[in-house]
Design an enzyme around this catalytic site. Structure first.
Site, PDB file in Angstrom:
ATOM      1  N   HIS A  47       0.790   0.379   7.600  1.00  0.00           N
ATOM      2  CA  HIS A  47      -0.056   1.589   7.817  1.00  0.00           C
ATOM      3  C   HIS A  47      -1.423   1.059   8.536  1.00  0.00           C
ATOM      4  O   HIS A  47      -1.333   0.243   9.043  1.00  0.00           O
ATOM      5  CB  HIS A  47      -0.138   2.435   6.411  1.00  0.00           C
ATOM      6  CG  HIS A  47       1.150   2.459   5.704  1.00  0.00           C
ATOM      7  ND1 HIS A  47       2.077   3.498   6.139  1.00  0.00           N
ATOM      8  CD2 HIS A  47       1.893   2.171   4.812  1.00  0.00           C
ATOM      9  CE1 HIS A  47       3.084   3.646   5.371  1.00  0.00           C
ATOM     10  NE2 HIS A  47       2.964   2.327   4.326  1.00  0.00           N
ATOM     11  N   GLU A  84      -3.016   1.573   0.122  1.00  0.00           N
ATOM     12  CA  GLU A  84      -1.674   0.773   0.519  1.00  0.00           C
ATOM     13  C   GLU A  84      -2.408  -0.032   1.738  1.00  0.00           C
ATOM     14  O   GLU A  84      -2.125  -1.327   1.769  1.00  0.00           O
ATOM     15  CB  GLU A  84      -0.444   1.491   0.521  1.00  0.00           C
ATOM     16  CG  GLU A  84       0.586   0.511   1.075  1.00  0.00           C
ATOM     17  CD  GLU A  84       1.710   1.259   1.363  1.00  0.00           C
ATOM     18  OE1 GLU A  84       2.720   0.692   2.016  1.00  0.00           O
ATOM     19  OE2 GLU A  84       1.656   2.616   1.174  1.00  0.00           O
ATOM     20  N   HIS A 141       3.889  -4.054   2.129  1.00  0.00           N
ATOM     21  CA  HIS A 141       3.607  -2.735   1.678  1.00  0.00           C
ATOM     22  C   HIS A 141       3.530  -2.678   0.173  1.00  0.00           C
ATOM     23  O   HIS A 141       3.636  -3.603  -0.494  1.00  0.00           O
ATOM     24  CB  HIS A 141       4.759  -1.796   1.971  1.00  0.00           C
ATOM     25  CG  HIS A 141       5.171  -1.491   3.634  1.00  0.00           C
ATOM     26  ND1 HIS A 141       4.854  -0.527   4.210  1.00  0.00           N
ATOM     27  CD2 HIS A 141       5.481  -2.551   4.717  1.00  0.00           C
ATOM     28  CE1 HIS A 141       5.027  -0.555   5.755  1.00  0.00           C
ATOM     29  NE2 HIS A 141       5.362  -1.579   5.596  1.00  0.00           N
ATOM     30  N   GLU A 219       8.146  -4.352  -0.324  1.00  0.00           N
ATOM     31  CA  GLU A 219       7.455  -3.525  -1.270  1.00  0.00           C
ATOM     32  C   GLU A 219       6.966  -4.187  -2.388  1.00  0.00           C
ATOM     33  O   GLU A 219       7.659  -4.690  -3.326  1.00  0.00           O
ATOM     34  CB  GLU A 219       8.189  -2.300  -1.737  1.00  0.00           C
ATOM     35  CG  GLU A 219       8.620  -1.525  -0.704  1.00  0.00           C
ATOM     36  CD  GLU A 219       7.773  -0.435  -0.005  1.00  0.00           C
ATOM     37  OE1 GLU A 219       6.549  -0.746  -0.425  1.00  0.00           O
ATOM     38  OE2 GLU A 219       7.839   0.479   0.827  1.00  0.00           O
TER      39      GLU A 219
END
Length: 256
Positions: A47, A84, A141, A219
């Site tokens: 992101h 995040e 992430h 993740e």
């Protein structure tokens, strides 16, 4: 006295012998090559901090190899609002320093963590490193599951299909090495992902689909879980993640 004079003569001869024709000066032994010298690693900090301010741009559909998806998303955050994107960026920076210290060339998919910036899109992230034949790519992430008690990490790689058939085996190997490194560092596998083995296989992620090298998405934890969030937002926790992820990359590259 004789031994003293002999030592003095040998010292003088040694000092000037290098200046004599044909003399060869002694040199120190060569330093051992850095363990990752010549390797190229791409780090994709998930992101961007400014994505939420540029919704029109990140909502644009892009080709991900087998369909179209939004360019990017805003990412998740802890209940306290820690983004995040910031977690991913800080872990990526720590990884970069460690990998460069080991001799690797490191390429980041975004240049900064800024509210003024957005993207890049997932298709750009996926292709990053292809032109220079990078050895591995790791996308960082944090998850945002609201499932009760959901916590832990999982590692995602693309399936063996027509699109990623050439990278499937390498990506799976990187995923296994990454999972092992995180486990050895004391991180728990996700308890909310099917199988419970800390792995997930997905075909809908452009970052994985468009990469021409071993690529995984990690993740690192569930940012909506209090314990995971405390670890992911602390400098100590971010260092632990970085160390483990670098060990995973090193383990993968050592076998190739």
């Amino acid at each position: 006295m004789v031994s003293t004079l002999l030592a003095l003569v040998l010292a003088v001869v040694g000092t000037f012998s290098a200046d004599l024709p044909g003399a060869v000066a002694s040199t120190p032994p060569a330093r051992a090559a850095a363990p990752l010298a010549g390797r190229i690693v791409v780090i994709d900090p998930g992101h961007q901090l400014g994505n939420s301010r540029h919704l029109a741009q990140i909502d644009r559909l892009v080709w991900i190899g087998n369909g179209r998806k939004p360019c990017n998303t805003t990412g998740t955050a802890t209940h306290a609002g820690y983004p995040e994107a910031t977690f991913a960026w800080r872990v990526a920076q720590r990884m970069k320093r460690r990998l460069e210290g080991l001799g690797a060339r490191v390429i980041l998919t975004r240049p900064a963590n800024s509210t003024a910036l957005w993207g890049p899109c997932v298709d750009v992230r996926g292709r990053r490193g292809n032109a220079v034949h990078a050895d591995a790519k790791i996308s960082i992430h944090g998850d945002g599951s609201y499932a009760a008690g959901a916590h832990g990490f999982h590692v995602i790689y693309a399936p063996d299909n027509g699109l990623t058939a050439d990278t499937y085996r390498a990506s799976r190997a990187l995923a296994l090495d990454t999972r092992a490194a995180l486990g050895r560092a004391g991180f728990a596998r996700a308890n909310y992902v099917a199988g419970g083995d800390g792995l997930d296989v997905r075909s809908d992620l452009g970052t994985l689909n468009l990469s021409d090298m071993a690529t995984v998405m990690v993740e690192c934890g569930n940012m909506r879980n209090a314990a995971d969030a405390a670890r992911m937002t602390s400098a100590h926790g971010q260092r632990r993640y970085a160390r483990a992820l670098v060990r995973g990359v090193r383990s993968y590259l050592a076998a190739r």
